[in-house]
Enzyme design. Structure first.
Site, mmCIF file in Angstrom:
data_model
loop_
_atom_site.group_PDB
_atom_site.id
_atom_site.type_symbol
_atom_site.label_atom_id
_atom_site.label_comp_id
_atom_site.label_asym_id
_atom_site.label_seq_id
_atom_site.Cartn_x
_atom_site.Cartn_y
_atom_site.Cartn_z
ATOM 1 N N ASP A 27 0.891 -1.271 -0.283
ATOM 2 C CA ASP A 27 0.001 0.019 -0.069
ATOM 3 C C ASP A 27 0.758 1.348 -0.164
ATOM 4 O O ASP A 27 1.431 1.619 0.948
ATOM 5 C CB ASP A 27 -0.832 -0.069 1.124
ATOM 6 C CG ASP A 27 -2.091 -0.854 1.394
ATOM 7 O OD1 ASP A 27 -2.571 -0.906 0.359
ATOM 8 O OD2 ASP A 27 -2.160 -1.784 2.285
ATOM 9 N N ASP B 102 -10.357 -5.659 -0.420
ATOM 10 C CA ASP B 102 -9.211 -5.314 0.689
ATOM 11 C C ASP B 102 -10.071 -4.419 1.646
ATOM 12 O O ASP B 102 -10.735 -3.294 1.791
ATOM 13 C CB ASP B 102 -8.543 -4.313 -0.248
ATOM 14 C CG ASP B 102 -7.190 -3.878 0.459
ATOM 15 O OD1 ASP B 102 -7.079 -4.103 1.721
ATOM 16 O OD2 ASP B 102 -6.744 -2.914 0.007
HETATM 17 C C1 DX5 Z 1 -6.266 0.224 3.819
HETATM 18 C C2 DX5 Z 1 -5.400 -0.644 2.773
HETATM 19 C C3 DX5 Z 1 -5.455 -2.318 3.155
HETATM 20 C C4 DX5 Z 1 -4.847 -2.430 4.572
HETATM 21 C C5 DX5 Z 1 -5.837 -3.473 5.079
HETATM 22 O O1 DX5 Z 1 -6.461 1.292 2.817
HETATM 23 O O2 DX5 Z 1 -5.472 -0.450 1.402
HETATM 24 O O3 DX5 Z 1 -4.680 -2.870 2.124
HETATM 25 O O4 DX5 Z 1 -3.729 -2.602 4.783
HETATM 26 O O5 DX5 Z 1 -5.633 -3.886 6.447
HETATM 27 P P1 DX5 Z 1 -6.791 -4.458 7.371
HETATM 28 O O6 DX5 Z 1 -6.810 -5.884 6.893
HETATM 29 O O7 DX5 Z 1 -6.198 -4.343 8.661
HETATM 30 O O8 DX5 Z 1 -7.926 -3.665 7.096
HETATM 31 ZN ZN ZN Z 2 -4.784 -2.036 0.220
#
Ligand code: DX5
Ligand code: ZN
Length: 227
Positions: free
Chosen positions: A36, A178
């Site tokens: 990310d 996601d």
């Molecule tokens: C949020 C990101 C995700 C995040 C997900 O903006 O794009 O990829 O890392 O993390 P979790 O699974 O903890 O929600």
């Molecule tokens: Zn993400």
């Protein structure tokens, strides 16, 4: 049996020992590293960028990497991520003025192109870019942070996108989800036809990253036998 990919999101990793955390999750069966990039502009968080991607590649991380770019403007970063070894580059439609052109840059340089869809975003524009994408990433939280709560209202939207893909001439487009995904969500997501499940804190915030990934992968495989 349908192959469903597990994509550990390193936003939740311990950056002090990032390489280690990644190796553990890959050993446990993680298929795609979800990377990310956030810029304190498109989203209010600031993470890492192409140089970290380059370090991972230089130090032997060979897995598929999906770079999810939450940054604006995005085109400049696309070039750098391609240069440093991204396999997929997933961008948000409102991070670029000319979406079609940005997607073309990704594909023209041999990368797979992904489009991320925010929770409040409608799907109309999709029909005009289906021929230019390899992946659709449905956000089940508002982008910017890990450990947020999964927005249940996104489930019908995911189903809608599944049928859009299945009824199109581009059936190979991968459907990825996601944000806020916990073990308890996996069954439903597999059932409604998701191809890639991104998980951040559910993997990296646990004590034993290897064993946690292994358990989640086992659950994934078991459900994918049934649906
Ligand atoms: C949020 C990101 C995700 C995040 C997900 O903006 O794009 O990829 O890392 O993390 P979790 O699974 O903890 O929600
Ligand atoms: Zn993400």
């Amino acid at each position: 049996m349908r192959k469903i990919f597990l994509a550990p999101s390193i936003l939740s990793a311990n950056f002090y020992k990032l390489g280690n955390d990644i190796e553990k999750t890959l050993l446990g069966g993680g298929d795609i590293i979800h990377f990310d990039i956030m810029d304190n502009h498109y989203v209010s968080n600031l993470t890492f960028g192409p140089l970290v991607l380059s370090s991972l590649r230089k130090n032997g991380i060979k897995s598929i990497i999906d770079v999810h770019i939450m940054a604006k403007p995005v085109d400049r970063l696309i070039y750098d991520c391609i240069k440093f070894g991204a396999n997929f580059i997933t961008i948000h439609s409102d991070s670029t003025i000319h979406l079609n052109r940005s997607l073309k840059i990704i594909r023209d340089h041999g990368c797979k192109a992904g489009i991320a869809i925010n929770p409040a975003q409608s799907l109309n524009f999709l029909e005009y870019i289906m021929d230019s994408i390899d992946l659709i990433l449905v956000m089940t939280v508002n982008p910017g942070y890990s450990e947020q709560i999964f927005i249940n209202e996104m489930l019908p939207k995911i189903k809608k996108i599944r049928s859009k893909i299945d009824n199109s001439n581009f059936k190979n487009i991968l459907l990825s989800v996601d944000g806020g995904i916990k073990k308890k969500h996996i069954k439903n997501l597999v059932k409604i036809g998701v191809d890639i499940i991104v998980m951040g804190s559910e993997i990296f915030k646990k004590k034993d990253i290897y064993q946690t990934t292994k358990n989640i992968k086992k659950i994934l495989i078991n459900y994918s036998k049934n649906y």
